[in-house]
Design a protein around this motif. Sequence first.
Motif, PDB file in Angstrom:
ATOM      1  N   PRO A  17       0.807  -1.228   0.000  1.00 37.51           N
ATOM      2  CA  PRO A  17       0.000   0.000   0.000  1.00 37.51           C
ATOM      3  C   PRO A  17       0.837   1.272   0.000  1.00 37.51           C
ATOM      4  O   PRO A  17       0.441   2.278  -0.566  1.00 37.51           O
ATOM      5  N   PHE A  18       2.016   1.266   0.619  1.00 39.17           N
ATOM      6  CA  PHE A  18       2.863   2.456   0.641  1.00 39.17           C
ATOM      7  C   PHE A  18       3.357   2.797  -0.754  1.00 39.17           C
ATOM      8  O   PHE A  18       3.494   3.951  -1.103  1.00 39.17           O
ATOM      9  N   ASN A  19       3.614   1.802  -1.553  1.00 38.95           N
ATOM     10  CA  ASN A  19       4.071   2.011  -2.914  1.00 38.95           C
ATOM     11  C   ASN A  19       2.981   2.675  -3.754  1.00 38.95           C
ATOM     12  O   ASN A  19       3.253   3.515  -4.594  1.00 38.95           O
ATOM     13  N   ALA A  20       1.743   2.345  -3.525  1.00 43.91           N
ATOM     14  CA  ALA A  20       0.634   2.892  -4.301  1.00 43.91           C
ATOM     15  C   ALA A  20       0.490   4.393  -4.098  1.00 43.91           C
ATOM     16  O   ALA A  20       0.081   5.112  -4.996  1.00 43.91           O
ATOM     17  N   PHE A  21       0.834   4.890  -2.911  1.00 46.11           N
ATOM     18  CA  PHE A  21       0.684   6.308  -2.630  1.00 46.11           C
ATOM     19  C   PHE A  21       1.751   7.158  -3.300  1.00 46.11           C
ATOM     20  O   PHE A  21       1.570   8.329  -3.508  1.00 46.11           O
ATOM     21  N   SER A  22       2.872   6.576  -3.636  1.00 48.09           N
ATOM     22  CA  SER A  22       3.964   7.373  -4.178  1.00 48.09           C
ATOM     23  C   SER A  22       4.076   7.307  -5.699  1.00 48.09           C
ATOM     24  O   SER A  22       4.970   7.894  -6.265  1.00 48.09           O
ATOM     25  N   GLN A  23       3.177   6.616  -6.346  1.00 42.40           N
ATOM     26  CA  GLN A  23       3.267   6.477  -7.792  1.00 42.40           C
ATOM     27  C   GLN A  23       2.712   7.702  -8.500  1.00 42.40           C
ATOM     28  O   GLN A  23       1.740   8.297  -8.084  1.00 42.40           O
ATOM     29  N   SER A  24       3.349   8.032  -9.596  1.00 47.94           N
ATOM     30  CA  SER A  24       2.910   9.154 -10.408  1.00 47.94           C
ATOM     31  C   SER A  24       1.734   8.717 -11.283  1.00 47.94           C
ATOM     32  O   SER A  24       1.684   7.595 -11.755  1.00 47.94           O
ATOM     33  N   VAL A  25       0.802   9.628 -11.469  1.00 50.61           N
ATOM     34  CA  VAL A  25      -0.386   9.380 -12.275  1.00 50.61           C
ATOM     35  C   VAL A  25      -0.383  10.414 -13.400  1.00 50.61           C
ATOM     36  O   VAL A  25       0.164  11.498 -13.254  1.00 50.61           O
ATOM     37  N   ASP A  26      -0.990  10.074 -14.529  1.00 49.03           N
ATOM     38  CA  ASP A  26      -1.077  11.064 -15.598  1.00 49.03           C
ATOM     39  C   ASP A  26      -2.518  11.264 -16.022  1.00 49.03           C
ATOM     40  O   ASP A  26      -3.348  10.380 -15.888  1.00 49.03           O
ATOM     41  N   VAL A  27      -2.799  12.471 -16.510  1.00 44.73           N
ATOM     42  CA  VAL A  27      -4.128  12.820 -16.993  1.00 44.73           C
ATOM     43  C   VAL A  27      -3.955  13.692 -18.231  1.00 44.73           C
ATOM     44  O   VAL A  27      -3.086  14.557 -18.274  1.00 44.73           O
ATOM     45  N   GLU A  28      -4.776  13.430 -19.245  1.00 41.08           N
ATOM     46  CA  GLU A  28      -4.757  14.239 -20.467  1.00 41.08           C
ATOM     47  C   GLU A  28      -6.016  15.080 -20.483  1.00 41.08           C
ATOM     48  O   GLU A  28      -7.126  14.550 -20.378  1.00 41.08           O
ATOM     49  N   SER A  29      -5.855  16.383 -20.600  1.00 41.43           N
ATOM     50  CA  SER A  29      -6.997  17.285 -20.560  1.00 41.43           C
ATOM     51  C   SER A  29      -6.604  18.633 -21.164  1.00 41.43           C
ATOM     52  O   SER A  29      -5.483  18.816 -21.621  1.00 41.43           O
ATOM     53  N   THR A  30      -7.536  19.568 -21.115  1.00 37.86           N
ATOM     54  CA  THR A  30      -7.312  20.915 -21.618  1.00 37.86           C
ATOM     55  C   THR A  30      -7.237  21.877 -20.434  1.00 37.86           C
ATOM     56  O   THR A  30      -8.022  21.770 -19.492  1.00 37.86           O
ATOM     57  N   TYR A  70       1.409  13.730 -12.313  1.00 40.12           N
ATOM     58  CA  TYR A  70       1.372  14.292 -10.966  1.00 40.12           C
ATOM     59  C   TYR A  70       1.401  13.196  -9.901  1.00 40.12           C
ATOM     60  O   TYR A  70       1.146  12.031 -10.176  1.00 40.12           O
ATOM     61  N   THR A  71       1.736  13.619  -8.693  1.00 40.12           N
ATOM     62  CA  THR A  71       1.705  12.767  -7.517  1.00 40.12           C
ATOM     63  C   THR A  71       0.806  13.445  -6.503  1.00 40.12           C
ATOM     64  O   THR A  71       0.856  14.672  -6.349  1.00 40.12           O
TER      65      THR A  71
END
Length: 86
Positions: A17-30, A70-71
């Motif tokens: 679970p600790f690893n899941a909190f530190s992963q970067s996420v991406d989003v494509e938007s305007t 983002y993180t």
Amino acid sequence: MRLMIAALMATASLFAPFNAFSQSVDVESTISKVDVKGLTITLADGKNYKVPEEFNFEGLQAGVKVIVFYTEVDGKRVVDDLEVVQ
């Protein structure tokens, strides 16, 4: 040997679970709003993204399509990287 492997697997699952909190996420938007003084970018989905103080806002304005990496830190989305989509 099986007991040792089981113990290692159990220990590894505790830290997953600790690893899941530190992963970067991406989003494509305007981009819908850029706040240079507040160091934030708001995307079309209405969510705000905090950028570092040394962030270069050049070329970023409402209507520009981007991919934001983002993180989440303390409930806030902190931009790690940003890419303009051509």
